[in-house]
Design a protein around this motif. Sequence first.
Motif, PDB file in Angstrom:
ATOM      1  N   ILE A   1      89.417  63.952  57.318  1.00  0.00           N
ATOM      2  CA  ILE A   1      88.008  63.736  57.652  1.00  0.00           C
ATOM      3  C   ILE A   1      87.495  62.488  56.951  1.00  0.00           C
ATOM      4  O   ILE A   1      86.771  61.662  57.535  1.00  0.00           O
ATOM      5  CB  ILE A   1      87.170  64.970  57.266  1.00  0.00           C
ATOM      6  N   ARG A   2      87.869  62.306  55.691  1.00  0.00           N
ATOM      7  CA  ARG A   2      87.420  61.115  54.950  1.00  0.00           C
ATOM      8  C   ARG A   2      87.950  59.835  55.580  1.00  0.00           C
ATOM      9  O   ARG A   2      87.239  58.825  55.658  1.00  0.00           O
ATOM     10  CB  ARG A   2      87.881  61.217  53.485  1.00  0.00           C
TER      11      ARG A   2
ATOM     12  N   ALA B   1      82.769  72.314  57.087  1.00  0.00           N
ATOM     13  CA  ALA B   1      82.168  71.666  55.914  1.00  0.00           C
ATOM     14  C   ALA B   1      81.980  70.174  56.146  1.00  0.00           C
ATOM     15  O   ALA B   1      81.018  69.572  55.642  1.00  0.00           O
ATOM     16  CB  ALA B   1      83.042  71.912  54.681  1.00  0.00           C
ATOM     17  N   GLY B   2      82.890  69.568  56.913  1.00  0.00           N
ATOM     18  CA  GLY B   2      82.808  68.132  57.161  1.00  0.00           C
ATOM     19  C   GLY B   2      82.012  67.764  58.396  1.00  0.00           C
ATOM     20  O   GLY B   2      81.898  66.575  58.734  1.00  0.00           O
ATOM     21  N   ALA B   3      81.434  68.752  59.078  1.00  0.00           N
ATOM     22  CA  ALA B   3      80.700  68.485  60.322  1.00  0.00           C
ATOM     23  C   ALA B   3      79.590  67.449  60.164  1.00  0.00           C
ATOM     24  O   ALA B   3      79.423  66.586  61.035  1.00  0.00           O
ATOM     25  CB  ALA B   3      80.147  69.789  60.901  1.00  0.00           C
ATOM     26  N   PRO B   4      78.796  67.486  59.078  1.00  0.00           N
ATOM     27  CA  PRO B   4      77.741  66.465  58.952  1.00  0.00           C
ATOM     28  C   PRO B   4      78.285  65.039  58.959  1.00  0.00           C
ATOM     29  O   PRO B   4      77.614  64.116  59.444  1.00  0.00           O
ATOM     30  CB  PRO B   4      77.096  66.807  57.602  1.00  0.00           C
ATOM     31  N   GLU B   5      79.504  64.841  58.444  1.00  0.00           N
ATOM     32  CA  GLU B   5      80.109  63.506  58.450  1.00  0.00           C
ATOM     33  C   GLU B   5      80.756  63.192  59.799  1.00  0.00           C
ATOM     34  O   GLU B   5      80.824  62.021  60.198  1.00  0.00           O
ATOM     35  CB  GLU B   5      81.168  63.401  57.340  1.00  0.00           C
ATOM     36  N   LEU B   6      81.228  64.226  60.497  1.00  0.00           N
ATOM     37  CA  LEU B   6      81.907  64.015  61.777  1.00  0.00           C
ATOM     38  C   LEU B   6      80.936  63.821  62.941  1.00  0.00           C
ATOM     39  O   LEU B   6      81.252  63.122  63.911  1.00  0.00           O
ATOM     40  CB  LEU B   6      82.828  65.201  62.085  1.00  0.00           C
ATOM     41  N   LEU B   7      79.768  64.430  62.876  1.00  0.00           N
ATOM     42  CA  LEU B   7      78.825  64.365  63.996  1.00  0.00           C
ATOM     43  C   LEU B   7      78.465  62.932  64.401  1.00  0.00           C
ATOM     44  O   LEU B   7      78.346  62.648  65.607  1.00  0.00           O
ATOM     45  CB  LEU B   7      77.566  65.166  63.669  1.00  0.00           C
ATOM     46  N   PRO B   8      78.279  61.995  63.466  1.00  0.00           N
ATOM     47  CA  PRO B   8      77.970  60.623  63.894  1.00  0.00           C
ATOM     48  C   PRO B   8      79.057  59.980  64.745  1.00  0.00           C
ATOM     49  O   PRO B   8      78.779  59.026  65.488  1.00  0.00           O
ATOM     50  CB  PRO B   8      77.793  59.869  62.562  1.00  0.00           C
TER      51      PRO B   8
END
Length: 256
Positions: A24-25, A96-103
């Motif tokens: 994700i990062r 958990a990483g959805a906020p970073e993936l949504l963009p």
Amino acid sequence: MDVLIGLCADDSRAAVALAVPFLIRIATDPHHRHRADALGGLAGPARARHFGVASRDEILLHRSGLQQDGYDDYGVEVTGYPAGWSVAAARAAITAGAPELLPLLHDCDPAMRIDASYALATAADPGHTVRSTFAARFTKERDPMVRAALVLATAETTRAQPHRPDTAWIRELWQDRAQAPEVRLAAAIGWLCLTDEPAPGALHTTVTALATEERAHAMDVLPWMAAAGCGEPGLLRCVRRMLHPEEPEPSDDPWA
């Protein structure tokens, strides 16, 4: 990524699930040269028993439920580890990483938007944030294949967490002649997976008219369709398994 994808293919997702936060990062780093590869492999450990699956009872389904032996509907990995635990861990990391993936749903590359939809469809979405973002992106999206991906992602999310308005919206899409054929076909598949109702005649007519061989091959860029295919385009396999389950499986034997 080749090693991680190979582990998933060998049904050894337990180790790959540990890599998901790091993938994700990488995927969300706009300057990383391997971000597309990381995003493309991100959903692999979050899904099991989905290759070749094309029936309306199983496709888009997030299996769950412990059996008497303590294992769940995903069974056991080749290592003996419960496969469902691996899948759950990967999905928890994606959630958990959805906020970073949504963009990434707004990325300039259509392939990134498709893969982001595929990954985010595995996230738990109790607040409907992911679902709402899919809908908002759909209204702005102009690429028909990405729009189809957003429809399938919404259907998958809705199958995991039923939401009647989304089911009704997806039904309206396959009936809407103003929509691109890819969108209507994705909506037809999604709706069939969200309901036990018999497929109406209008759906049969729509799918028969739109599901051409050429379009089926083109729609294999959608990860759902690529996974559903098993020696044939995924769309055509879905159509056959969902609308004509009485038809036999095509033979791989050239002498048959």
